[in-house]
Design an enzyme around this catalytic site. Structure first.
Site, PDB file in Angstrom:
ATOM      1  N   HIS A   1     -54.419 -29.978 -46.436  1.00  0.00           N
ATOM      2  CA  HIS A   1     -53.071 -29.678 -45.958  1.00  0.00           C
ATOM      3  C   HIS A   1     -52.336 -30.960 -45.560  1.00  0.00           C
ATOM      4  CE1 HIS A   1     -49.735 -28.027 -43.682  1.00  0.00           C
ATOM      5  NE2 HIS A   1     -50.091 -28.831 -42.691  1.00  0.00           N
TER       6      HIS A   1
ATOM      7  N   HIS B   1     -48.233 -32.901 -46.542  1.00  0.00           N
ATOM      8  CA  HIS B   1     -47.259 -33.733 -45.824  1.00  0.00           C
ATOM      9  C   HIS B   1     -46.961 -35.087 -46.446  1.00  0.00           C
ATOM     10  CE1 HIS B   1     -46.742 -31.279 -42.201  1.00  0.00           C
ATOM     11  NE2 HIS B   1     -48.032 -30.997 -42.273  1.00  0.00           N
TER      12      HIS B   1
ATOM     13  N   GLU C   1     -42.896 -27.639 -42.076  1.00  0.00           N
ATOM     14  CA  GLU C   1     -44.023 -26.801 -42.492  1.00  0.00           C
ATOM     15  C   GLU C   1     -43.650 -25.682 -43.481  1.00  0.00           C
ATOM     16  OE1 GLU C   1     -47.178 -27.315 -41.941  1.00  0.00           O
ATOM     17  OE2 GLU C   1     -47.171 -28.775 -40.301  1.00  0.00           O
TER      18      GLU C   1
ATOM     19  N   SER D   1     -49.471 -26.299 -49.458  1.00  0.00           N
ATOM     20  CA  SER D   1     -50.932 -26.347 -49.497  1.00  0.00           C
ATOM     21  C   SER D   1     -51.554 -24.953 -49.517  1.00  0.00           C
ATOM     22  CB  SER D   1     -51.469 -27.161 -48.306  1.00  0.00           C
ATOM     23  OG  SER D   1     -51.120 -26.552 -47.078  1.00  0.00           O
TER      24      SER D   1
HETATM   25 FE    FE Z   1     -48.828 -29.433 -41.087  1.00  0.00          FE
END
Ligand code: FE
Ligand code: PHE
Length: 279
Positions: free
Chosen positions: A119, A124, A165, A184
């Site tokens: 993730h 990110h 997010e 993700s």
């Molecule tokens: Fe995160």
């Protein structure tokens, strides 16, 4: 800040990952690569391509950081897991992205509630290659330290949640994903764009900061930005007066619909922009 940032950094120990851990990475990576074609935004896919080393197995943070550093001056800092808010914001404010080192197990391929290396790195880091998004994340870190002093972390955390997010972006080709929590996740990367159930609303700073969220299920509401510059500009003003305004106002439930909301249709095309983009 009382916490010392360096106290929370660990060694990634890249040589210590097992073949099984690299295999889990490759499985997740290849599955997302297939799903994200036509779903992830261009800036994300460009960033991922720039970080090419990530395709072969769990990447070495030093190698990734060198590429990222040359692009936007960001580096990745290995951390043991969730870290105190002040430490997290302190890192972002210094253009350092704290990333966890462990990878999920075989029986957690589809869902994991805490961030793992897959993730953090594939969700990110690719967008940190984009100069506007890179500046947004640093500004968010500075804003986090301030929100903490002012007692308004919850409002700011919602902004992070619904942008970094779980954000969607409107493009001439239709809606695309830029939120790392979606990027993700195999299930949510399809659900957020294709499922009729969640609402997709135009980004509005105050609306976002008043909206609670679920951390343990697919989102019921996504907020859609036009581009990263819009997000950066909308969040540039000093939030102090906005926080005071919000103190007088109620929060919204994750699935609430309120006056002023503007729904964005799935796959909506913008004629003029589409045309302009093609000439
Ligand atoms: Fe995160
Ligand atoms: N402008 C915000 C403030 O004054 C800082 C911020 C920038 C917060 C970008 C989030 C994202 O607090």
């Amino acid at each position: 800040m009382s916490e010392n940032l360096a106290d929370f950094a660990v060694e990634q120990n890249w040589a210590g990952y097992s073949e099984e851990e690299h295999a889990i990475w490759r499985f997740l990576f290849e599955r997302q690569q297939r799903l994200l074609v036509g779903r992830a935004c261009r800036e994300y896919l460009d960033g991922l391509a720039a970080l090419g080393v990530a395709a072969h197995g769990i990447p070495d943070f030093e190698r990734l950081s060198d590429i990222l550093d040359r692009a936007t001056g960001w580096r990745i800092v290995p951390v043991p897991g969730l870290i105190p808010d002040a430490v997290f914001f302190g890192y972002l404010a210094q253009r350092r992205f704290p990333a966890t080192c462990f990878i999920r197990a075989r029986d957690q391929l589809d869902y994991l509630q805490e961030p793992d290396i897959f993730h953090d790195i594939t969700g990110h880091v690719p967008l940190l290659v984009n100069p506007v998004f890179a500046d947004y994340m640093q500004a968010y870190g500075e804003g986090g330290l301030k929100a903490r002093r002012l007692g308004h972390l919850e409002n700011l955390a919602r902004l992070y949640w619904y942008t970094v997010e779980f954000g969607l972006i409107d493009t001439p080709d239709g809606l695309r994903i830029y939120g790392s929590g979606i990027l993700s996740s195999a299930g949510e990367s399809v659900y957020c764009l294709d499922d009729p159930r969640p609402q997709r609303l135009r980004f509005d700073l105050r609306r976002v900061m008043r909206t609670r969220y679920h951390i343990d299920r697919y989102q019921q509401t996504y907020f859609v930005i036009d581009d990263f510059q819009q997000l950066f500009d909308a969040t540039r003003p000093d939030f102090t007066p906005i926080y005071h305004e919000l103190e007088e106002l109620s929060d919204f439930a994750p699935d609430s619909r309120v006056p002023g909301d503007v729904t964005v249709a799935i796959g909506q095309k913008k004629g003029p922009r589409l045309h302009a983009a093609r000439v």
